[in-house]
Design a protein around this motif. Structure first.
Motif, PDB file in Angstrom:
ATOM      1  N   PRO A 120      40.621  31.774  49.146  1.00  0.00           N
ATOM      2  CA  PRO A 120      41.000  33.180  49.274  1.00  0.00           C
ATOM      3  C   PRO A 120      41.729  33.747  48.077  1.00  0.00           C
ATOM      4  CG  PRO A 120      41.516  31.956  51.285  1.00  0.00           C
ATOM      5  CD  PRO A 120      41.079  30.952  50.271  1.00  0.00           C
ATOM      6  N   ASP A 121      42.562  32.943  47.378  1.00  0.00           N
ATOM      7  CA  ASP A 121      43.344  33.470  46.269  1.00  0.00           C
ATOM      8  C   ASP A 121      42.674  33.265  44.917  1.00  0.00           C
ATOM      9  OD1 ASP A 121      45.441  34.564  47.697  1.00  0.00           O
ATOM     10  OD2 ASP A 121      46.429  32.626  47.914  1.00  0.00           O
ATOM     11  N   ALA A 122      41.400  32.861  44.920  1.00  0.00           N
ATOM     12  CA  ALA A 122      40.703  32.684  43.644  1.00  0.00           C
ATOM     13  C   ALA A 122      40.515  34.043  42.960  1.00  0.00           C
ATOM     14  CB  ALA A 122      39.340  32.033  43.880  1.00  0.00           C
ATOM     15  N   VAL A 123      40.350  34.022  41.656  1.00  0.00           N
ATOM     16  CA  VAL A 123      40.163  35.258  40.892  1.00  0.00           C
ATOM     17  C   VAL A 123      38.694  35.669  40.945  1.00  0.00           C
ATOM     18  CG1 VAL A 123      40.305  36.314  38.615  1.00  0.00           C
ATOM     19  CG2 VAL A 123      42.087  34.731  39.367  1.00  0.00           C
TER      20      VAL A 123
ATOM     21  N   ALA B  56      42.846  46.146  46.629  1.00  0.00           N
ATOM     22  CA  ALA B  56      43.459  44.826  46.790  1.00  0.00           C
ATOM     23  C   ALA B  56      42.590  43.938  47.668  1.00  0.00           C
ATOM     24  CB  ALA B  56      44.847  44.964  47.392  1.00  0.00           C
ATOM     25  N   ALA B  57      42.354  42.711  47.206  1.00  0.00           N
ATOM     26  CA  ALA B  57      41.458  41.806  47.920  1.00  0.00           C
ATOM     27  C   ALA B  57      42.163  40.567  48.450  1.00  0.00           C
ATOM     28  CB  ALA B  57      40.305  41.384  46.998  1.00  0.00           C
ATOM     29  N   THR B  58      43.394  40.299  48.023  1.00  0.00           N
ATOM     30  CA  THR B  58      44.111  39.106  48.470  1.00  0.00           C
ATOM     31  C   THR B  58      45.453  39.510  49.053  1.00  0.00           C
ATOM     32  OG1 THR B  58      45.293  38.716  46.387  1.00  0.00           O
ATOM     33  CG2 THR B  58      43.057  37.801  46.567  1.00  0.00           C
ATOM     34  N   ASP B  59      46.071  38.573  49.792  1.00  0.00           N
ATOM     35  CA  ASP B  59      47.382  38.839  50.368  1.00  0.00           C
ATOM     36  C   ASP B  59      48.403  39.129  49.278  1.00  0.00           C
ATOM     37  OD1 ASP B  59      46.439  38.459  52.942  1.00  0.00           O
ATOM     38  OD2 ASP B  59      46.903  36.321  52.948  1.00  0.00           O
ATOM     39  N   PHE B  60      48.321  38.406  48.161  1.00  0.00           N
ATOM     40  CA  PHE B  60      49.276  38.629  47.075  1.00  0.00           C
ATOM     41  C   PHE B  60      49.109  40.029  46.493  1.00  0.00           C
ATOM     42  CE2 PHE B  60      50.144  38.455  42.436  1.00  0.00           C
ATOM     43  CZ  PHE B  60      51.525  38.323  42.520  1.00  0.00           C
ATOM     44  N   GLN B  61      47.878  40.461  46.274  1.00  0.00           N
ATOM     45  CA  GLN B  61      47.654  41.796  45.724  1.00  0.00           C
ATOM     46  C   GLN B  61      48.172  42.870  46.677  1.00  0.00           C
ATOM     47  OE1 GLN B  61      43.460  41.933  44.851  1.00  0.00           O
ATOM     48  NE2 GLN B  61      43.656  40.685  42.988  1.00  0.00           N
TER      49      GLN B  61
END
Length: 551
Positions: free
Chosen positions: A143-146, A195-200
């Protein structure tokens, strides 16, 4: 009760612990923590449980049942961000928030079995619903891949941060013609849609909170901080320690903006004492800059408030303020941020001047200058701030440098309270040319385009930018510009222009916190000529006693 050497967990149905039937959800969480420990991740967050063993509505119940089972199995499990704490000393009221972890000594006792033999990594991953690393490499990215499409998100995030540096917090640049020169708030909201990830998504929420804080809307800022806290607690967010540290700093900024200095300092102290956030503070220069700069501002305000009542305590706070400003400046250059450096340089210069005004010019950091040179040193720091602004994109100037210099220039006068118009106009504030001379080798920071020859024109140019939408100054800066324009317009004999600015100031004051309103009301009543005060009909002075400081 003495603990057995090993805790044997059988994964095949019916699942058991040391040969006795076990609740699937509790056993799953224990195996998940063991897996996290072996993988080096260390902790398991609430998001790891959701969808596998529970949904959002039953998470608290699942966690409570699991810890009852852990007690029955005689194994200690920890919770919270600090994995070095002893579980028996943790606050059980926060247990349901997670994250969860196994102490190293407990992890060594756990044996995971499949039909009586040691389970393979693939079998453990299958039981937990995780894919093995080999399967991950062969299939879709984690999931957190770029992803390639992330570039659009990061571009929009940069656009928002650039707009914030240029003062376009809420209003777009006039005449932008759809060229992408939108406001910081518009840009960060667009970044949120990308935004596509939880971090973003968490990063967007943090930046929104920071923008609302700069706009002076503490209520909106705190709402976004609450949303960020929920995002961090509910998901295993990359960069969680950084996000948590910045959440704490923005909360402290909100307290400082509301002039709740004890709360601001308490939040900052708690952050420094927290194991995970303290580590970020030591090693992340951006976070260290924010912490040191705000801590210094709080100390500055407290020192000024105590200066008439407790000189030793005031001097100690002033000295700490200057020391922390110095650390903030070093952190700004460590992170190659000229924007951060210009803010702290201006703060340092104004602090030196304010401390001198309340009789703290004999501080070790100031004493070598001598009283006559304190103003020169203050002006040079502010000139350095302006010079840094000109060596970024040329548009990162805040109004504070101009406001500070105009205050210093009229602070050169020592008038009687409520002077007549003749007494008022007889005062001799330092003019821009004199300030430029004090700046010495940094005088080239004051170019003719941004720094006209009269202070009234300096203030008017910035107010015109605000009114035209070329820049959007937050409430306190806008009110400060209006007051400085009124003072210098009246000093130049243009009472009509002064009255207009005072009228606009009167309309804007209600948006400020009471202590800031009190500063302007007192300055209005005491510093301006009686004729102008009577004509403009300022708001009544608040009855509450105000700390002897300035916003």
């Amino acid at each position: 009760m003495p603990k057995p050497a090993l805790l044997s967990i059988e994964l095949t149905s019916p699942q058991s612990v040391n040969g006795r039937r076990a609740a699937f959800q509790s056993l799953w969480l224990l195996v998940r923590m063991q897996h996290a420990h072996d993988a080096g991740a260390g902790i398991v967050r609430l998001a790891d449980l959701r969808g596998e063993v529970s949904d959002a509505s039953t998470l608290r119940m699942v966690v409570s049942r699991a810890f009852r089972d852990f007690k029955a199995w005689n194994i200690e499990v920890g919770w919270g961000e600090d994995t070095q704490r002893e579980p028996r000393f943790l606050n059980a009221e926060r247990r349901s928030q997670g994250p969860f972890w196994l102490p190293a000594a407990e992890a060594k006792r756990v044996r995971v079995l499949v039909q009586g033999r040691a389970a393979t990594a693939a079998e453990v991953a299958s039981f937990l619903g995780l894919r093995s690393r080999k399967a991950q490499a062969a299939g879709s990215p984690p999931p957190d891949a770029v992803h390639l499409q992330d570039a659009a998100f990061w571009k929009q995030l940069v656009a928002s941060q650039q707009a914030a540096r240029q003062g376009r917090l809420m209003a777009p640049v006039a005449g932008g013609n759809g060229s992408g020169n939108g406001s910081a708030l518009e840009s960060i909201r667009l970044a949120g849609t990308l935004a596509a990830t939880d971090f973003q998504r968490a990063l967007v929420t943090l930046n929104e909170a920071m923008l609302w804080r700069r706009l002076g809307d503490n209520e909106q800022a705190r709402r976004r901080l609450q949303a960020l806290k929920k995002q961090r607690l509910a998901h295993h967010v990359a960069g969680n320690d950084y996000l948590g540290a910045m959440e704490c700093i923005v909360s402290a900024w909100c307290a400082y903006t509301a002039r709740d200095l004890p709360l601001a300092q308490s939040l900052l102290s708690g952050m420094a004492e927290d194991a995970a956030r303290g580590l970020v503070l030591r090693h992340h220069p951006d976070v260290r800059f924010e912490w040191c700069n705000l801590w210094a501002l709080v100390c500055r305000s407290r020192a000024l408030a105590l200066s008439a009542e407790d000189k030793p305590a005031s001097a100690a706070l002033a000295e700490e303020s200057l020391r922390r400003f110095g650390e903030a400046l070093a952190a700004a250059f460590e992170s190659h941020s000229f924007d951060a450096a210009q803010h702290v340089a201006a703060n340092m210069g104004m602090a030196a001047w304010l401390f001198d005004r309340v009789g703290l010019s004999d501080l070790p950091a100031l004493a070598h200058d001598g009283k006559a040179d304190t103003t020169r040193r203050a002006v040079q720091w502010i000139a350095f701030s302006e010079w840094l602004c000109g060596h970024t994109d040329g548009q990162g100037r805040s109004a504070w440098n101009a406001i500070y210099l105009m205050r210093i220039a009229r602070g050169h006068c020592r008038p009687e309270k409520q002077p007549t118009l003749a007494q008022f106009r007889a005062q001799k504030p330092l003019d821009p040319a004199a300030i430029s001379k004090l700046a010495g080798p940094l005088a080239d920071a004051f170019d003719a385009t941004n720094w006209p020859a009269r202070w009234v024109d300096v203030a008017q140019a910035r107010l015109a930018d605000h009114q035209a939408g070329r820049r959007r100054y937050p409430g306190l800066q806008h009110c400060s510009l209006l007051f400085e324009h009124a003072w210098y317009a009246a000093h130049a004999g243009d009472l009509k222009a002064a009255e207009q600015s005072l009228g606009l100031l009167r309309e804007a004051l209600p948006q400020l916190v009471p202590s800031d309103r009190a500063y302007f009301t007192e300055s209005w009543n005491d510093a301006l000529p009686a004729e102008l005060v009577l004509e403009a009909k300022p708001p009544r002075r608040p009855a509450a006693r105000r700390a002897k400081s300035m916003p």
